[in-house]
Write a protein that holds these residues in place. Structure first.
Motif, PDB file in Angstrom:
ATOM      1  N   PRO A 167       0.839  -1.208   0.000  1.00 43.22           N
ATOM      2  CA  PRO A 167       0.000   0.000   0.000  1.00 43.22           C
ATOM      3  C   PRO A 167       0.864   1.245   0.000  1.00 43.22           C
ATOM      4  O   PRO A 167       2.008   1.224   0.461  1.00 43.22           O
ATOM      5  CB  PRO A 167      -0.799  -0.138   1.297  1.00 43.22           C
ATOM      6  N   ARG A 168       0.291   2.342  -0.492  1.00 44.30           N
ATOM      7  CA  ARG A 168       1.087   3.572  -0.597  1.00 44.30           C
ATOM      8  C   ARG A 168       0.240   4.811  -0.373  1.00 44.30           C
ATOM      9  O   ARG A 168      -0.975   4.803  -0.596  1.00 44.30           O
ATOM     10  CB  ARG A 168       1.754   3.646  -1.970  1.00 44.30           C
ATOM     11  N   LEU A 169       0.911   5.854   0.061  1.00 48.34           N
ATOM     12  CA  LEU A 169       0.327   7.181   0.100  1.00 48.34           C
ATOM     13  C   LEU A 169       1.117   8.063  -0.854  1.00 48.34           C
ATOM     14  O   LEU A 169       2.350   8.025  -0.868  1.00 48.34           O
ATOM     15  CB  LEU A 169       0.359   7.782   1.506  1.00 48.34           C
ATOM     16  N   VAL A 170       0.400   8.855  -1.642  1.00 50.09           N
ATOM     17  CA  VAL A 170       1.017   9.770  -2.602  1.00 50.09           C
ATOM     18  C   VAL A 170       0.672  11.186  -2.184  1.00 50.09           C
ATOM     19  O   VAL A 170      -0.514  11.521  -2.057  1.00 50.09           O
ATOM     20  CB  VAL A 170       0.514   9.497  -4.033  1.00 50.09           C
ATOM     21  N   TYR A 186     -10.886  10.816 -10.380  1.00 51.38           N
ATOM     22  CA  TYR A 186     -10.794  11.907  -9.411  1.00 51.38           C
ATOM     23  C   TYR A 186      -9.885  13.014  -9.940  1.00 51.38           C
ATOM     24  O   TYR A 186      -8.918  12.743 -10.664  1.00 51.38           O
ATOM     25  CB  TYR A 186     -10.212  11.417  -8.085  1.00 51.38           C
ATOM     26  N   GLN A 187     -10.179  14.242  -9.552  1.00 52.51           N
ATOM     27  CA  GLN A 187      -9.265  15.347  -9.809  1.00 52.51           C
ATOM     28  C   GLN A 187      -8.421  15.583  -8.558  1.00 52.51           C
ATOM     29  O   GLN A 187      -8.922  15.495  -7.441  1.00 52.51           O
ATOM     30  CB  GLN A 187     -10.042  16.613 -10.142  1.00 52.51           C
ATOM     31  N   PHE A 188      -7.148  15.856  -8.758  1.00 51.97           N
ATOM     32  CA  PHE A 188      -6.281  16.153  -7.614  1.00 51.97           C
ATOM     33  C   PHE A 188      -5.578  17.477  -7.838  1.00 51.97           C
ATOM     34  O   PHE A 188      -5.472  17.975  -8.964  1.00 51.97           O
ATOM     35  CB  PHE A 188      -5.260  15.027  -7.390  1.00 51.97           C
ATOM     36  N   GLN A 189      -5.082  18.048  -6.745  1.00 57.02           N
ATOM     37  CA  GLN A 189      -4.356  19.307  -6.813  1.00 57.02           C
ATOM     38  C   GLN A 189      -3.272  19.306  -5.740  1.00 57.02           C
ATOM     39  O   GLN A 189      -3.166  18.378  -4.938  1.00 57.02           O
ATOM     40  CB  GLN A 189      -5.304  20.479  -6.594  1.00 57.02           C
ATOM     41  N   GLU A 190      -2.474  20.346  -5.740  1.00 61.03           N
ATOM     42  CA  GLU A 190      -1.391  20.481  -4.760  1.00 61.03           C
ATOM     43  C   GLU A 190      -1.932  20.361  -3.336  1.00 61.03           C
ATOM     44  O   GLU A 190      -2.950  20.949  -2.991  1.00 61.03           O
ATOM     45  CB  GLU A 190      -0.700  21.831  -4.950  1.00 61.03           C
ATOM     46  N   GLY A 191      -1.259  19.564  -2.516  1.00 59.90           N
ATOM     47  CA  GLY A 191      -1.670  19.373  -1.139  1.00 59.90           C
ATOM     48  C   GLY A 191      -2.534  18.155  -0.910  1.00 59.90           C
ATOM     49  O   GLY A 191      -2.828  17.812   0.237  1.00 59.90           O
ATOM     50  N   ASP A 192      -2.952  17.489  -1.983  1.00 57.78           N
ATOM     51  CA  ASP A 192      -3.784  16.293  -1.838  1.00 57.78           C
ATOM     52  C   ASP A 192      -2.940  15.083  -1.433  1.00 57.78           C
ATOM     53  O   ASP A 192      -1.781  14.947  -1.834  1.00 57.78           O
ATOM     54  CB  ASP A 192      -4.494  15.954  -3.152  1.00 57.78           C
ATOM     55  N   VAL A 193      -3.549  14.207  -0.643  1.00 56.90           N
ATOM     56  CA  VAL A 193      -2.980  12.900  -0.329  1.00 56.90           C
ATOM     57  C   VAL A 193      -3.841  11.854  -1.028  1.00 56.90           C
ATOM     58  O   VAL A 193      -5.068  11.845  -0.859  1.00 56.90           O
ATOM     59  CB  VAL A 193      -2.966  12.639   1.189  1.00 56.90           C
ATOM     60  N   LEU A 194      -3.207  10.979  -1.814  1.00 61.16           N
ATOM     61  CA  LEU A 194      -3.909   9.912  -2.510  1.00 61.16           C
ATOM     62  C   LEU A 194      -3.563   8.589  -1.840  1.00 61.16           C
ATOM     63  O   LEU A 194      -2.395   8.291  -1.606  1.00 61.16           O
ATOM     64  CB  LEU A 194      -3.491   9.855  -3.989  1.00 61.16           C
ATOM     65  N   ALA A 195      -4.583   7.797  -1.517  1.00 55.63           N
ATOM     66  CA  ALA A 195      -4.389   6.504  -0.870  1.00 55.63           C
ATOM     67  C   ALA A 195      -4.589   5.389  -1.895  1.00 55.63           C
ATOM     68  O   ALA A 195      -5.649   5.314  -2.525  1.00 55.63           O
ATOM     69  CB  ALA A 195      -5.371   6.340   0.289  1.00 55.63           C
ATOM     70  N   VAL A 196      -3.583   4.534  -2.055  1.00 50.10           N
ATOM     71  CA  VAL A 196      -3.639   3.464  -3.056  1.00 50.10           C
ATOM     72  C   VAL A 196      -3.350   2.125  -2.374  1.00 50.10           C
ATOM     73  O   VAL A 196      -2.210   1.862  -1.974  1.00 50.10           O
ATOM     74  CB  VAL A 196      -2.615   3.702  -4.188  1.00 50.10           C
ATOM     75  N   PRO A 197      -4.351   1.265  -2.221  1.00 48.09           N
ATOM     76  CA  PRO A 197      -4.118  -0.050  -1.615  1.00 48.09           C
ATOM     77  C   PRO A 197      -3.221  -0.921  -2.492  1.00 48.09           C
ATOM     78  O   PRO A 197      -3.099  -0.706  -3.702  1.00 48.09           O
ATOM     79  CB  PRO A 197      -5.534  -0.645  -1.506  1.00 48.09           C
ATOM     80  N   ASP A 198      -2.599  -1.913  -1.880  1.00 40.44           N
ATOM     81  CA  ASP A 198      -1.751  -2.841  -2.622  1.00 40.44           C
ATOM     82  C   ASP A 198      -2.604  -3.652  -3.594  1.00 40.44           C
ATOM     83  O   ASP A 198      -3.738  -4.017  -3.303  1.00 40.44           O
ATOM     84  CB  ASP A 198      -1.047  -3.794  -1.657  1.00 40.44           C
ATOM     85  N   GLY A 199      -2.041  -3.910  -4.778  1.00 35.16           N
ATOM     86  CA  GLY A 199      -2.702  -4.750  -5.761  1.00 35.16           C
ATOM     87  C   GLY A 199      -3.803  -4.072  -6.551  1.00 35.16           C
ATOM     88  O   GLY A 199      -4.400  -4.696  -7.431  1.00 35.16           O
ATOM     89  N   PHE A 200      -4.098  -2.791  -6.296  1.00 32.30           N
ATOM     90  CA  PHE A 200      -5.130  -2.082  -7.033  1.00 32.30           C
ATOM     91  C   PHE A 200      -4.484  -1.364  -8.226  1.00 32.30           C
ATOM     92  O   PHE A 200      -3.460  -0.696  -8.085  1.00 32.30           O
ATOM     93  CB  PHE A 200      -5.832  -1.042  -6.149  1.00 32.30           C
ATOM     94  N   ALA A 201      -5.095  -1.492  -9.400  1.00 36.48           N
ATOM     95  CA  ALA A 201      -4.595  -0.803 -10.593  1.00 36.48           C
ATOM     96  C   ALA A 201      -4.787   0.708 -10.435  1.00 36.48           C
ATOM     97  O   ALA A 201      -5.852   1.175 -10.012  1.00 36.48           O
ATOM     98  CB  ALA A 201      -5.316  -1.315 -11.825  1.00 36.48           C
ATOM     99  N   TYR A 202      -3.751   1.462 -10.813  1.00 35.38           N
ATOM    100  CA  TYR A 202      -3.720   2.906 -10.537  1.00 35.38           C
ATOM    101  C   TYR A 202      -3.048   3.607 -11.701  1.00 35.38           C
ATOM    102  O   TYR A 202      -2.064   3.117 -12.262  1.00 35.38           O
ATOM    103  CB  TYR A 202      -2.944   3.114  -9.239  1.00 35.38           C
ATOM    104  N   TRP A 203      -3.604   4.760 -12.132  1.00 34.95           N
ATOM    105  CA  TRP A 203      -2.984   5.566 -13.172  1.00 34.95           C
ATOM    106  C   TRP A 203      -3.154   7.042 -12.823  1.00 34.95           C
ATOM    107  O   TRP A 203      -3.975   7.409 -11.991  1.00 34.95           O
ATOM    108  CB  TRP A 203      -3.580   5.273 -14.555  1.00 34.95           C
ATOM    109  N   MET A 252     -15.650   4.419  -1.580  1.00 33.97           N
ATOM    110  CA  MET A 252     -14.661   5.007  -0.672  1.00 33.97           C
ATOM    111  C   MET A 252     -13.894   6.146  -1.329  1.00 33.97           C
ATOM    112  O   MET A 252     -13.450   6.026  -2.470  1.00 33.97           O
ATOM    113  CB  MET A 252     -13.660   3.936  -0.205  1.00 33.97           C
ATOM    114  N   LYS A 253     -13.752   7.240  -0.607  1.00 31.23           N
ATOM    115  CA  LYS A 253     -12.882   8.332  -1.052  1.00 31.23           C
ATOM    116  C   LYS A 253     -11.434   7.854  -1.017  1.00 31.23           C
ATOM    117  O   LYS A 253     -11.035   7.129  -0.116  1.00 31.23           O
ATOM    118  CB  LYS A 253     -13.021   9.537  -0.123  1.00 31.23           C
ATOM    119  N   ILE A 254     -10.647   8.293  -1.974  1.00 32.35           N
ATOM    120  CA  ILE A 254      -9.239   7.903  -1.991  1.00 32.35           C
ATOM    121  C   ILE A 254      -8.309   9.088  -1.771  1.00 32.35           C
ATOM    122  O   ILE A 254      -7.089   8.923  -1.776  1.00 32.35           O
ATOM    123  CB  ILE A 254      -8.868   7.202  -3.311  1.00 32.35           C
ATOM    124  N   LYS A 255      -8.865  10.288  -1.580  1.00 40.00           N
ATOM    125  CA  LYS A 255      -7.994  11.453  -1.446  1.00 40.00           C
ATOM    126  C   LYS A 255      -8.585  12.477  -0.490  1.00 40.00           C
ATOM    127  O   LYS A 255      -9.793  12.516  -0.266  1.00 40.00           O
ATOM    128  CB  LYS A 255      -7.746  12.111  -2.807  1.00 40.00           C
TER     129      LYS A 255
END
Length: 470
Positions: free
Chosen positions: A103-106, A154-171, A294-297
């Motif tokens: 898992p990761r946080l961006v 989702y749209q993201f901007q400066e200051g956002d934290v994105l949560a990405v679980p392990d094994g989930f496809a992400y772009w 679930m919200k991811i950011k």
């Protein structure tokens, strides 16, 4: 009949509770618990008498961006069980779909764009319409539109934290005018990672130069996972011809993991205002998040979200699973600290997590003390540098003349901090008699140690007593 109905209702309620616990974890779980592996080898690796400010050790260039890798074999990363990556995505740059074993946080340091996270088993709830190229070329013919269905973007901007679980496809895609800069921390020591404690990225498209030449016997190119299947199998699985199956394997693609979408990326997504209005509506109506919704950011750069604010010192904004429930799933959290000129954070320690500090602006002096009462780190942390502060190590940060901003990614979804100085601190909560006997000081001195900071919490401007007061 009524007894039978009551029994049926009770069984249904029990089943729903079980499903909820399986998806999000038990709400009775102690905040002191951690979903991280404990092993003899892990404890043997943690000999961190001296800490160092770290910078990326390897850079991999792609067609539309740069990926900087921090050395995960460094003792500090191995002990904390984490890896770190910094990416720069140019305008119209697309970070190709991939997944990871951890898992990761961006954290978005700079820029804006779009991000997609595919939730396994969830429906494609967004529909967009694209014009067919075949009909675009035929003059006088009415443009035909084909429907494309996909999961939420989702749209993201400066200051956002994105949560990405392990094994989930992400772009990720940069639809702005400036480069996107993002720092990613992966928790390879999390129980969710059933492989070894190293970060493994699995590409779903493209191919790239390896950030580390460790798993492919010296080869410097990482292929996408479809390349590992035979062309015949892919053609049969997708129901396409052999030529298209070979294209999916990206055999001759040299663009890297960040490619340029020359004509932009046209996908359906709500505006940021619509997202915020929908979230506010859900809160007012008391609707709970489900797995597929679930919200991811969440943004931690907005000063209005600050949890601690000192008009002369700065602010601290925390993000945990109470604010963003998906963090309970990945067992990570984040904290954003903005210090004004010469301000400082009270000496403190992290009770139940390692802290991965990344400087996003300015510079500051950081001091860390270990369990032996020795200095583990005393130095400057500059923009772009990273410092790992182990669990329970005491730390304090002080801004320089240009201020100091940093984000801390922590290895617990409910990371807890214990301050040493100030209101609600460890010393403030002890009786004066304990302090007098512990430090061999007078009652008046013990009282000053406890109360000199008044009601200040966490952040303050440094000051000392005058000689007259002393």
């Amino acid at each position: 009949m009524s007894s039978f109905s009551l029994l049926s209702f009770s069984l249904c309620l029990l089943l729903l509770c079980r499903v909820s616990q399986a998806q999000f974890g038990s709400s009775q779980e102690s905040p002191f618990q951690s979903s991280r592996r404990r092993s003899v080898s892990t404890r043997d690796e943690c000999r961190m008498e001296r800490l160092n400010a770290l910078e990326p050790t390897r850079t991999v260039r792609s067609e539309a961006g740069i990926t900087d890798y921090f050395d995960e074999d460094n003792e500090q990363f191995r002990c904390a069980g984490v890896s770190a990556i910094r990416r720069v995505i140019e305008p119209r740059g697309l970070l190709l779909p991939s997944m990871s074993n951890a898992p990761r946080l961006v954290y978005i340091v700079q820029g804006m764009g779009l991000v997609g996270l595919v939730m396994p088993g969830c429906p494609e709830t967004f529909q967009s319409f694209q014009r067919s190229e075949q009909y675009e070329r035929e003059e006088g013919e009415r443009h035909r539109r084909s429907r494309d269905e996909h999961q939420k973007v989702y749209q993201f901007q400066e200051g956002d934290v994105l949560a990405v679980p392990d094994g989930f496809a992400y772009w990720c895609y940069n639809n702005g005018e400036n480069p996107v800069v993002a720092i990613t921390v992966l928790d390879t020591g999390n129980d969710a990672n059933q492989l070894d404690r190293s970060h493994r990225q699995f590409l779903l498209a493209g191919r790239q130069e390896e950030g580390r030449q460790r798993y492919r016997r010296g080869e410097s190119i990482k292929e996408n996972i479809l390349r590992g299947f035979s062309t015949e199998l892919l053609a049969a699985a997708f129901g396409v011809n052999m030529e298209l199956a070979r294209k999916l394997q990206c055999r001759d693609d040299t663009r890297g993991e960040i490619v340029r979408a020359e004509n932009g990326l046209q996908v359906l997504r709500p505006s940021r205002m619509e997202e915020e209005e929908r979230e506010e509506s859900r809160r007012k109506n008391g609707l709970e998040e489900t797995y597929c919704s679930m919200k991811i950011k969440q943004n931690i750069g907005d000063p209005r979200r600050a949890d601690v604010f000192n008009p002369r010192g700065g602010r601290i904004t925390t993000l945990n699973s109470e604010k963003l429930p998906i963090l309970r799933f990945i067992q990570m959290s984040a904290e954003r600290v903005v210090l004004y000129r010469n301000a400082m954070v009270s000496p403190h320690w992290n009770i139940n997590a390692h802290s991965i500090m990344y400087c996003t602006g300015g510079r500051g002096r950081v001091e860390v003390a270990d369990d032996k009462g020795e200095t583990a780190f005393d130095g400057e942390l500059r923009q772009g540098q990273l410092l790992i502060v182990p669990q329970n190590y005491a730390v304090s940060e002080r801004a320089g003349s240009e201020g100091f901003q940093f984000v801390s990614i922590k290895t617990s979804d409910r990371a807890m901090v214990s301050a040493i100085v100030g209101k609600t601190s460890a010393l403030r909560g002890m009786p004066e008699e304990v302090l007098m006997n512990s430090y061999r000081i007078s009652r008046d001195e013990a009282r000053r140690v406890k109360l000199n900071r008044g009601d200040e919490v966490a952040i303050f401007t440094p000051r000392r007593e005058s000689r007259a007061e002393a």
